[in-house]
Scaffold this active site. Structure first.
Site, PDB file in Angstrom:
ATOM      1  N   ARG A  98       5.562  -6.562  -9.846  1.00 39.39           N
ATOM      2  CA  ARG A  98       6.673  -7.217 -10.538  1.00 39.39           C
ATOM      3  C   ARG A  98       6.382  -8.706 -10.660  1.00 39.39           C
ATOM      4  O   ARG A  98       5.848  -9.326  -9.722  1.00 39.39           O
ATOM      5  CB  ARG A  98       7.979  -7.026  -9.759  1.00 39.39           C
ATOM      6  CG  ARG A  98       8.669  -5.705 -10.020  1.00 39.39           C
ATOM      7  CD  ARG A  98       9.191  -5.583 -11.466  1.00 39.39           C
ATOM      8  NE  ARG A  98       9.840  -4.308 -11.725  1.00 39.39           N
ATOM      9  CZ  ARG A  98       9.238  -3.208 -12.185  1.00 39.39           C
ATOM     10  NH1 ARG A  98       7.946  -3.212 -12.438  1.00 39.39           N
ATOM     11  NH2 ARG A  98       9.930  -2.107 -12.401  1.00 39.39           N
ATOM     12  N   HIS A 111       3.117  -5.577 -19.929  1.00 41.92           N
ATOM     13  CA  HIS A 111       3.732  -4.578 -19.039  1.00 41.92           C
ATOM     14  C   HIS A 111       3.458  -3.142 -19.523  1.00 41.92           C
ATOM     15  O   HIS A 111       4.370  -2.395 -19.878  1.00 41.92           O
ATOM     16  CB  HIS A 111       5.250  -4.831 -18.916  1.00 41.92           C
ATOM     17  CG  HIS A 111       5.851  -4.196 -17.686  1.00 41.92           C
ATOM     18  ND1 HIS A 111       6.917  -4.733 -17.010  1.00 41.92           N
ATOM     19  CD2 HIS A 111       5.532  -3.058 -17.011  1.00 41.92           C
ATOM     20  CE1 HIS A 111       7.244  -3.960 -15.982  1.00 41.92           C
ATOM     21  NE2 HIS A 111       6.410  -2.934 -15.973  1.00 41.92           N
ATOM     22  N   GLU A 116      10.199 -11.418 -18.444  1.00 40.36           N
ATOM     23  CA  GLU A 116       9.689 -10.614 -19.578  1.00 40.36           C
ATOM     24  C   GLU A 116      10.738 -10.479 -20.674  1.00 40.36           C
ATOM     25  O   GLU A 116      11.918 -10.354 -20.354  1.00 40.36           O
ATOM     26  CB  GLU A 116       9.279  -9.232 -19.058  1.00 40.36           C
ATOM     27  CG  GLU A 116       8.108  -9.327 -18.104  1.00 40.36           C
ATOM     28  CD  GLU A 116       7.766  -7.977 -17.457  1.00 40.36           C
ATOM     29  OE1 GLU A 116       8.328  -6.943 -17.885  1.00 40.36           O
ATOM     30  OE2 GLU A 116       6.963  -7.977 -16.535  1.00 40.36           O
ATOM     31  N   ASP A 148      -0.008  -7.994 -15.652  1.00 40.46           N
ATOM     32  CA  ASP A 148       0.668  -7.001 -16.506  1.00 40.46           C
ATOM     33  C   ASP A 148       2.170  -7.227 -16.489  1.00 40.46           C
ATOM     34  O   ASP A 148       2.891  -6.611 -17.263  1.00 40.46           O
ATOM     35  CB  ASP A 148       0.339  -5.584 -16.001  1.00 40.46           C
ATOM     36  CG  ASP A 148       0.924  -4.497 -16.906  1.00 40.46           C
ATOM     37  OD1 ASP A 148       0.788  -4.615 -18.145  1.00 40.46           O
ATOM     38  OD2 ASP A 148       1.540  -3.546 -16.380  1.00 40.46           O
ATOM     39  N   ARG A 178       2.282   4.522  -2.731  1.00 42.04           N
ATOM     40  CA  ARG A 178       1.543   5.561  -3.467  1.00 42.04           C
ATOM     41  C   ARG A 178       0.583   4.952  -4.485  1.00 42.04           C
ATOM     42  O   ARG A 178      -0.581   5.345  -4.586  1.00 42.04           O
ATOM     43  CB  ARG A 178       2.523   6.509  -4.158  1.00 42.04           C
ATOM     44  CG  ARG A 178       3.196   7.453  -3.200  1.00 42.04           C
ATOM     45  CD  ARG A 178       4.338   8.183  -3.870  1.00 42.04           C
ATOM     46  NE  ARG A 178       5.519   7.359  -3.840  1.00 42.04           N
ATOM     47  CZ  ARG A 178       6.757   7.811  -3.645  1.00 42.04           C
ATOM     48  NH1 ARG A 178       6.953   9.104  -3.465  1.00 42.04           N
ATOM     49  NH2 ARG A 178       7.789   7.010  -3.639  1.00 42.04           N
ATOM     50  N   ILE A 179       1.079   3.964  -5.249  1.00 40.22           N
ATOM     51  CA  ILE A 179       0.218   3.354  -6.275  1.00 40.22           C
ATOM     52  C   ILE A 179      -0.872   2.522  -5.608  1.00 40.22           C
ATOM     53  O   ILE A 179      -2.041   2.571  -6.006  1.00 40.22           O
ATOM     54  CB  ILE A 179       1.065   2.497  -7.243  1.00 40.22           C
ATOM     55  CG1 ILE A 179       2.056   3.390  -8.015  1.00 40.22           C
ATOM     56  CG2 ILE A 179       0.165   1.748  -8.221  1.00 40.22           C
ATOM     57  CD1 ILE A 179       3.058   2.634  -8.879  1.00 40.22           C
ATOM     58  N   ILE A 225       0.285  -6.099 -10.904  1.00 41.32           N
ATOM     59  CA  ILE A 225       0.670  -4.880 -11.611  1.00 41.32           C
ATOM     60  C   ILE A 225       2.046  -4.429 -11.110  1.00 41.32           C
ATOM     61  O   ILE A 225       2.584  -3.418 -11.536  1.00 41.32           O
ATOM     62  CB  ILE A 225      -0.424  -3.783 -11.375  1.00 41.32           C
ATOM     63  CG1 ILE A 225      -0.311  -2.608 -12.340  1.00 41.32           C
ATOM     64  CG2 ILE A 225      -0.447  -3.313  -9.943  1.00 41.32           C
ATOM     65  CD1 ILE A 225      -1.030  -2.803 -13.620  1.00 41.32           C
ATOM     66  N   LEU A 276       0.842  -1.207   0.000  1.00 46.12           N
ATOM     67  CA  LEU A 276       0.000   0.000   0.000  1.00 46.12           C
ATOM     68  C   LEU A 276       0.876   1.257   0.000  1.00 46.12           C
ATOM     69  O   LEU A 276       0.818   2.072   0.913  1.00 46.12           O
ATOM     70  CB  LEU A 276      -0.957  -0.014   1.200  1.00 46.12           C
ATOM     71  CG  LEU A 276      -2.155   0.904   1.087  1.00 46.12           C
ATOM     72  CD1 LEU A 276      -3.162   0.398   0.058  1.00 46.12           C
ATOM     73  CD2 LEU A 276      -2.853   1.075   2.436  1.00 46.12           C
TER      74      LEU A 276
HETATM   75  C1  DGY Z   1       7.885   0.942 -13.272  1.00 46.60           C
HETATM   76  O1  DGY Z   1       7.961   2.159 -13.334  1.00 46.60           O
HETATM   77  O2  DGY Z   1       8.524   0.276 -12.462  1.00 46.60           O
HETATM   78  C2  DGY Z   1       6.962   0.285 -14.224  1.00 46.60           C
HETATM   79  O3  DGY Z   1       6.855  -1.080 -14.007  1.00 46.60           O
HETATM   80  C3  DGY Z   1       7.399   0.561 -15.639  1.00 46.60           C
HETATM   81  O4  DGY Z   1       8.606  -0.066 -15.877  1.00 46.60           O
END
Ligand code: DGY
Length: 315
Positions: free
Chosen positions: A233, A280, A262, A257, A155-156, A231, A153
């Site tokens: 890693r 991604h 990758e 994502d 900022r994103i 979303i 939890l």
């Molecule tokens: C990040 O900023 O870490 C995103 O996954 C884009 O690479």
């Protein structure tokens, strides 16, 4: 006065190239006939690195003895060994804040796509099946009534929580520490979070601390109505365990994502229905990526003009 020398190991967006070339001498091995030869020739002069995915650790840095700063494109910096950098007094910076809303939007989009099978439904229409076979089958899952557990939890994560609340979801969270400024129920383990929720949103960063944190036990705790969204890693999720959980219907579905290796996506995931797979693209709009690129430039500029970086990561 001669310009500071910057190394750009991999090609970056025009906003970064242009911004850096205005102020610095930028060395671009990817444009050279002999990349290793170029790097060896300029190694002693390099004082800053503009990083896009390159692994920066003691082994890399030993070749560049005068580096002061590694300016990373991306909020996640698991490609950089910060301890190795700190040991050499090298400042590491990332690109937070400017991508928060974009990634949160993508996260909610991915959740809705997964629960309501929107990709598959669109394919149904494009394949002419609406006309030839009739309506797309009713989805077995809905967003309505779900409890969303957020792993990470920051900022994103908070921006995702705000959106989830607006969609009527209950929000719980797990992270290293309980946060004083939020009222969402806190769980002191990922397993506890998964047990209390039917939807798990992974926003956690990569690295050894979170490697395969989402394992078969956590997935089983999520339950047969469970949806996993990642979303953060790819390394945070044990992909083999996830494939097995999806195949055996231990959980309902997943929206990803990010992936462990990758741009490789395992055939086992590709073969599954109830899975939404994105390449991604969490922050991948022109506007947001340009803002991230500008921050890469601003960090290097500020460091060499004032001795302070704009967004250093904790050392
Ligand atoms: C990040 O900023 O870490 C995103 O996954 C884009 O690479």
């Amino acid at each position: 006065m001669s310009k500071v020398d910057i190394l750009m190991p991999r090609a970056m967006l025009p906003v970064v190239m242009r911004g850096l070339e205005e102020k610095f001498t930028v060395h671009k091995p990817f444009e050279a006939a002999d990349p290793d030869g170029l790097m060896a020739e300029v190694a002693d002069r390099i004082r800053g690195i503009a990083v896009l995915g390159t692994r920066i650790d003691a082994e890399f840095l030993v070749k560049f003895p005068n580096v002061e700063i590694a300016s990373n494109f991306g909020v996640g910096y698991d490609n950089i060994n910060v301890a190795d950098c700190s040991a050499k007094n090298i400042v590491v910076t990332n690109t937070p804040d400017v991508l928060t809303e974009e990634v949160a939007d993508t996260a909610l989009g991915l959740l809705i796509m997964t629960a309501r099978e929107l990709s598959a439904a669109e394919k149904w229409l494009r394949d002419g099946k609406w006309e030839s076979k009739g309506p797309y089958p009713l989805t077995g899952a809905t967003l309505v009534g779900r409890t969303l557990g957020i792993f990470g939890l920051g900022r994103i994560g908070k921006a995702i929580a705000k959106r989830a609340e607006a969609f009527g979801l209950k929000v719980h969270y797990y992270g290293r520490t309980r946060q004083a400024d939020v009222a969402y129920p806190y769980h002191d383990s990922l397993l506890g979070l998964a047990d209390a929720c039917d939807t798990l949103m992974v926003v956690a960063p990569g690295g050894p601390e979170t490697h395969h944190a989402v394992n078969s036990e956590v997935l089983a705790a999520l339950g047969s109505n469970g949806i996993l969204i990642n979303i953060g890693r790819g390394t945070v999720v044990d992909e083999a365990a996830l494939i097995e959980a999806l195949e055996k219907r231990v959980i309902y579905g997943a929206g990803l994502d990010v992936f462990e290796d990758e741009p490789h996506v395992p055939a086992g995931l590709m073969a599954l229905d109830r899975v939404t797979l994105l390449p991604h693209v969490g922050s991948a709009s022109v506007q947001t990526r340009d803002a991230m690129g500008q921050l890469v430039v601003d960090n290097l500029t500020s460091w060499f003009e004032t001795g302070k970086a704009v967004t250093p990561v904790p050392g």
